[in-house]
Design an enzyme around this catalytic site. Sequence first.
Site, mmCIF file in Angstrom:
data_model
loop_
_atom_site.group_PDB
_atom_site.id
_atom_site.type_symbol
_atom_site.label_atom_id
_atom_site.label_comp_id
_atom_site.label_asym_id
_atom_site.label_seq_id
_atom_site.Cartn_x
_atom_site.Cartn_y
_atom_site.Cartn_z
ATOM 1 N N CYS A 61 0.819 -1.202 0.000
ATOM 2 C CA CYS A 61 0.000 0.000 0.000
ATOM 3 C C CYS A 61 0.863 1.266 0.000
ATOM 4 C CB CYS A 61 -0.916 -0.025 1.226
ATOM 5 S SG CYS A 61 -1.936 1.428 1.384
ATOM 6 N N CYS B 249 -0.435 4.152 2.082
ATOM 7 C CA CYS B 249 -0.227 4.044 3.541
ATOM 8 C C CYS B 249 1.236 4.297 3.905
ATOM 9 C CB CYS B 249 -0.537 2.638 4.059
ATOM 10 S SG CYS B 249 -1.916 1.852 3.323
ATOM 11 N N ASP B 250 2.147 3.769 3.101
ATOM 12 C CA ASP B 250 3.542 3.710 3.538
ATOM 13 C C ASP B 250 4.493 4.602 2.748
ATOM 14 O OD1 ASP B 250 2.677 1.789 5.344
ATOM 15 O OD2 ASP B 250 3.042 0.140 3.959
#
Length: 313
Positions: free
Chosen positions: A137, A140-141
């Site tokens: 992701c 997200c990261d």
Amino acid sequence: MPKESKVHDVIILGSGPAGLTAAIYTGRSSLNPLVIHGRQPGGQLTNTTEVDNFPGFSEGIDGPVLMAEMEKQAKRFGAEFLTAEVTAVRLGNSPMEVEVGKDIYQTRTVIVSTGASPRMLGLANEWDLYGKGVSVCATCDGFFYRDKEVVVVGGGDTAMEEATFLTRFAKKVHVIHRRNELRASLPLQERALKNDKMEFHWDTVVSAIHGDKQKGLSGITLKHLPTEKEEDFPCDGLFVAIGHVPNTDLFKDQLDMDERGYLLTRNGAETNIPGVFAAGDVQDAVFRQAITAAGSGCMAAILAERYLESLEG
Ligand code: NAP
């Protein structure tokens, strides 16, 4: 095994947008649905930061916030939640049975909204280094990879979106694709191919992942398929974007599915077993949007209500 004497009207498996929408609708019809969260409460949107395209939020909304709101809304209508993973289902029975470890829950209808999970490469170390350099992701990261070198695996729309997003942070984004042409749609391909922070490695696969749990990912081995030549490739992040697999193992030999494991539905959300409905990514390999999942959760709920009415004759 402890069996609840109560027979539920509706048990919903999974709590992504499909499951929670089904919970809102069946709850509002006073059916007191029981939602069993499963492995990832809130589903895939809990991996996202901003959701920009869910109607009703003109400024966008955080994925986890959207899911928390949906859960609150379902609870307002009497939905109950169980944080657990289902271990077995017996769908042909009347009442049907849902097993959670040692407990058995009985129900007249089941709504399957167990979603899909990212497909992984199947290499040793992949799970040990998950969250320590290996990710599925970018939204997200990505933030953690400012000025770093990262690798994205895959040639589809997801891989192109993830790779393009990562160029906002990373010094360099290497795309590793097993063929010499992309599967992604033309606009996403064009945008990616002209991004000078991106470098494409064609006909190439990741054949090993290196690092350890303490220090995290240190690099990968790339294999060029036509020549079978392998090279060590140091990198800080490895983003796997090679598609998804539906979470349907529990239903094998009970529910009809296609060759990839997606549940087959008719009339919106009906499965081959009366009283069992399916909604969201578990039965949709094409659209896979939060809003389409929510829409199919609504259809499953309405069909479940009609089915329950038909039982009362
Ligand atoms: P996908 O279209 O199935 O693409 C998966 C990619 O990963 C393909 O390039 C495939 O290679 C590669 N791949 C699969 N297994 C692999 C393996 N074991 N090792 C190495 N590479 C592997 O999946 P997706 O990109 O997640 O997209 C899924 C669906 O969502 C599509 O319908 C897509 O259009 C849609 N989507 C749309 C958008 C958008 O419109 N903005 C964004 C994301 C997703 P091959 O090409 O060789 O098969």
